[in-house]
Design a protein around this motif. Structure first.
Motif, PDB file in Angstrom:
ATOM      1  N   PRO A   1      -4.649   8.670  -6.230  1.00  0.00           N
ATOM      2  CA  PRO A   1      -4.016   9.643  -5.329  1.00  0.00           C
ATOM      3  C   PRO A   1      -3.463   9.081  -4.031  1.00  0.00           C
ATOM      4  O   PRO A   1      -2.605   9.705  -3.412  1.00  0.00           O
ATOM      5  CB  PRO A   1      -5.149  10.638  -5.042  1.00  0.00           C
ATOM      6  N   ALA A   2      -3.929   7.900  -3.597  1.00  0.00           N
ATOM      7  CA  ALA A   2      -3.489   7.397  -2.301  1.00  0.00           C
ATOM      8  C   ALA A   2      -3.552   5.881  -2.285  1.00  0.00           C
ATOM      9  O   ALA A   2      -4.508   5.288  -2.797  1.00  0.00           O
ATOM     10  CB  ALA A   2      -4.361   7.978  -1.180  1.00  0.00           C
ATOM     11  N   TRP A   3      -2.542   5.243  -1.687  1.00  0.00           N
ATOM     12  CA  TRP A   3      -2.531   3.786  -1.593  1.00  0.00           C
ATOM     13  C   TRP A   3      -1.435   3.319  -0.641  1.00  0.00           C
ATOM     14  O   TRP A   3      -0.467   4.017  -0.371  1.00  0.00           O
ATOM     15  CB  TRP A   3      -2.323   3.117  -2.954  1.00  0.00           C
ATOM     16  N   VAL A   4      -1.647   2.092  -0.145  1.00  0.00           N
ATOM     17  CA  VAL A   4      -0.617   1.357   0.591  1.00  0.00           C
ATOM     18  C   VAL A   4      -0.432   0.037  -0.138  1.00  0.00           C
ATOM     19  O   VAL A   4      -1.404  -0.677  -0.400  1.00  0.00           O
ATOM     20  CB  VAL A   4      -1.026   1.084   2.048  1.00  0.00           C
ATOM     21  N   VAL A   5       0.817  -0.283  -0.478  1.00  0.00           N
ATOM     22  CA  VAL A   5       1.132  -1.506  -1.197  1.00  0.00           C
ATOM     23  C   VAL A   5       2.171  -2.286  -0.400  1.00  0.00           C
ATOM     24  O   VAL A   5       3.166  -1.713   0.050  1.00  0.00           O
ATOM     25  CB  VAL A   5       1.685  -1.199  -2.605  1.00  0.00           C
ATOM     26  N   SER A   6       1.947  -3.582  -0.227  1.00  0.00           N
ATOM     27  CA  SER A   6       2.951  -4.432   0.409  1.00  0.00           C
ATOM     28  C   SER A   6       3.504  -5.413  -0.613  1.00  0.00           C
ATOM     29  O   SER A   6       2.750  -5.971  -1.423  1.00  0.00           O
ATOM     30  CB  SER A   6       2.349  -5.195   1.602  1.00  0.00           C
ATOM     31  N   GLY A   7       4.813  -5.613  -0.597  1.00  0.00           N
ATOM     32  CA  GLY A   7       5.430  -6.567  -1.504  1.00  0.00           C
ATOM     33  C   GLY A   7       6.599  -5.974  -2.253  1.00  0.00           C
ATOM     34  O   GLY A   7       6.701  -4.751  -2.406  1.00  0.00           O
ATOM     35  N   ASN A   8       7.474  -6.839  -2.740  1.00  0.00           N
ATOM     36  CA  ASN A   8       8.677  -6.420  -3.445  1.00  0.00           C
ATOM     37  C   ASN A   8       8.447  -6.364  -4.952  1.00  0.00           C
ATOM     38  O   ASN A   8       8.145  -5.309  -5.479  1.00  0.00           O
ATOM     39  CB  ASN A   8       9.836  -7.367  -3.114  1.00  0.00           C
ATOM     40  N   TYR A   9       8.657  -7.489  -5.640  1.00  0.00           N
ATOM     41  CA  TYR A   9       8.484  -7.588  -7.090  1.00  0.00           C
ATOM     42  C   TYR A   9       9.121  -6.370  -7.775  1.00  0.00           C
ATOM     43  O   TYR A   9       8.486  -5.628  -8.524  1.00  0.00           O
ATOM     44  CB  TYR A   9       7.001  -7.708  -7.456  1.00  0.00           C
ATOM     45  N   PHE A  10      10.409  -6.193  -7.492  1.00  0.00           N
ATOM     46  CA  PHE A  10      11.083  -4.955  -7.873  1.00  0.00           C
ATOM     47  C   PHE A  10      11.056  -4.671  -9.372  1.00  0.00           C
ATOM     48  O   PHE A  10      11.012  -3.509  -9.784  1.00  0.00           O
ATOM     49  CB  PHE A  10      12.532  -4.978  -7.379  1.00  0.00           C
ATOM     50  N   ALA A  11      11.102  -5.704 -10.195  1.00  0.00           N
ATOM     51  CA  ALA A  11      11.087  -5.464 -11.639  1.00  0.00           C
ATOM     52  C   ALA A  11       9.807  -4.777 -12.088  1.00  0.00           C
ATOM     53  O   ALA A  11       9.778  -4.135 -13.142  1.00  0.00           O
ATOM     54  CB  ALA A  11      11.267  -6.787 -12.399  1.00  0.00           C
ATOM     55  N   SER A  12       8.761  -4.884 -11.290  1.00  0.00           N
ATOM     56  CA  SER A  12       7.503  -4.201 -11.593  1.00  0.00           C
ATOM     57  C   SER A  12       7.285  -2.964 -10.730  1.00  0.00           C
ATOM     58  O   SER A  12       6.890  -1.911 -11.223  1.00  0.00           O
ATOM     59  CB  SER A  12       6.316  -5.157 -11.383  1.00  0.00           C
ATOM     60  N   SER A  13       7.551  -3.084  -9.441  1.00  0.00           N
ATOM     61  CA  SER A  13       7.219  -1.982  -8.537  1.00  0.00           C
ATOM     62  C   SER A  13       8.160  -0.789  -8.693  1.00  0.00           C
ATOM     63  O   SER A  13       7.727   0.366  -8.549  1.00  0.00           O
ATOM     64  CB  SER A  13       7.213  -2.467  -7.085  1.00  0.00           C
ATOM     65  N   GLU A  14       9.413  -1.025  -8.988  1.00  0.00           N
ATOM     66  CA  GLU A  14      10.333   0.103  -9.133  1.00  0.00           C
ATOM     67  C   GLU A  14       9.936   1.027 -10.280  1.00  0.00           C
ATOM     68  O   GLU A  14       9.818   2.242 -10.083  1.00  0.00           O
ATOM     69  CB  GLU A  14      11.765  -0.399  -9.313  1.00  0.00           C
ATOM     70  N   PRO A  15       9.709   0.524 -11.506  1.00  0.00           N
ATOM     71  CA  PRO A  15       9.368   1.452 -12.598  1.00  0.00           C
ATOM     72  C   PRO A  15       7.973   2.034 -12.489  1.00  0.00           C
ATOM     73  O   PRO A  15       7.724   3.131 -12.993  1.00  0.00           O
ATOM     74  CB  PRO A  15       9.505   0.590 -13.860  1.00  0.00           C
ATOM     75  N   VAL A  16       7.045   1.345 -11.828  1.00  0.00           N
ATOM     76  CA  VAL A  16       5.659   1.808 -11.808  1.00  0.00           C
ATOM     77  C   VAL A  16       5.332   2.589 -10.538  1.00  0.00           C
ATOM     78  O   VAL A  16       4.724   3.672 -10.594  1.00  0.00           O
ATOM     79  CB  VAL A  16       4.688   0.622 -11.967  1.00  0.00           C
ATOM     80  N   LEU A  17       5.731   2.058  -9.382  1.00  0.00           N
ATOM     81  CA  LEU A  17       5.343   2.690  -8.121  1.00  0.00           C
ATOM     82  C   LEU A  17       6.334   3.753  -7.647  1.00  0.00           C
ATOM     83  O   LEU A  17       5.926   4.790  -7.113  1.00  0.00           O
ATOM     84  CB  LEU A  17       5.193   1.632  -7.020  1.00  0.00           C
TER      85      LEU A  17
END
Length: 201
Positions: free
Chosen positions: A67-83
């Protein structure tokens, strides 16, 4: 720069190397009482071994579902579809190349000289200072492309329901932090490392 509070519960901070993503992410986690994760800790295994995007996506899925989080970093191929489908607030640190160059040079020299660990326990080495994939040359190589994209992120359809805050200088980060509320009950902000992540199937 406008930010609506109460603050969002699912936050990602992106930007070039040495922009201060991890520092800001950890600060937001502490101030808002949210768990913090640095994507570098999930991407890099000891010995500078890269996880790859398939593994990183698997590691991000349980975090994204929480329900709640702070994430730092790009890695767009992973973060875009998941986060991004779960994201409330995207903070973009889009600093000038000269400033990032000075920070990258100082950080690499400092870590190599002191042996300070980073990225899931790895350590910088002198030979990486001017290596093609070292922080300094990587920043030079990717800055222009990323700068162009960062300036247009607020118009991306995938972020239509996400609050996007574009910060172009460290002074703007300081202003943002001045406006943040403090969590009524400070919570631990555990960092999810590779060893804590579920093993890929």
């Amino acid at each position: 720069m406008s930010t609506t509070f109460p603050p969002p519960q699912r936050i990602q901070i992106i930007g070039a190397s040495c922009a201060g993503k991890t520092t800001l992410g950890r600060t937001l986690g502490e101030r808002l009482g949210l768990p913090f994760t640095d994507l570098d800790d999930l991407w890099w295994s000891p010995g500078w071994i890269e996880a790859g995007h398939d593994d990183l996506r698997r590691r991000l899925e349980p975090l994204s579902a929480s329900p709640a989080w702070v994430v730092s970093g790009n890695y767009f191929a992973s973060s875009e579809p998941v986060l991004w489908p779960r994201l409330d607030w995207l903070i973009v640190l889009d600093f000038p190349l000269g400033l990032l160059t000075r920070r990258a040079l100082w950080r690499t020299v400092h870590r190599a000289a002191t042996g300070e660990p980073c990225c899931n326990g790895n350590r910088e080495q002198w030979r990486r200072l001017l290596h093609r994939d070292g922080v300094l040359r990587y920043t030079w190589r990717t800055w222009a492309t990323r700068h162009a994209r960062y300036r247009s992120l607020a118009d991306e359809p995938a972020l239509a329901a996400v609050q996007v805050t574009h910060l172009g200088h460290p002074a703007e980060v300081a202003t943002l932090l001045e406006r943040l509320p403090v969590a009524a009950l400070p919570a631990e902000a555990p960092r999810l490392r590779t060893s804590d992540a579920p093993d890929p199937a």
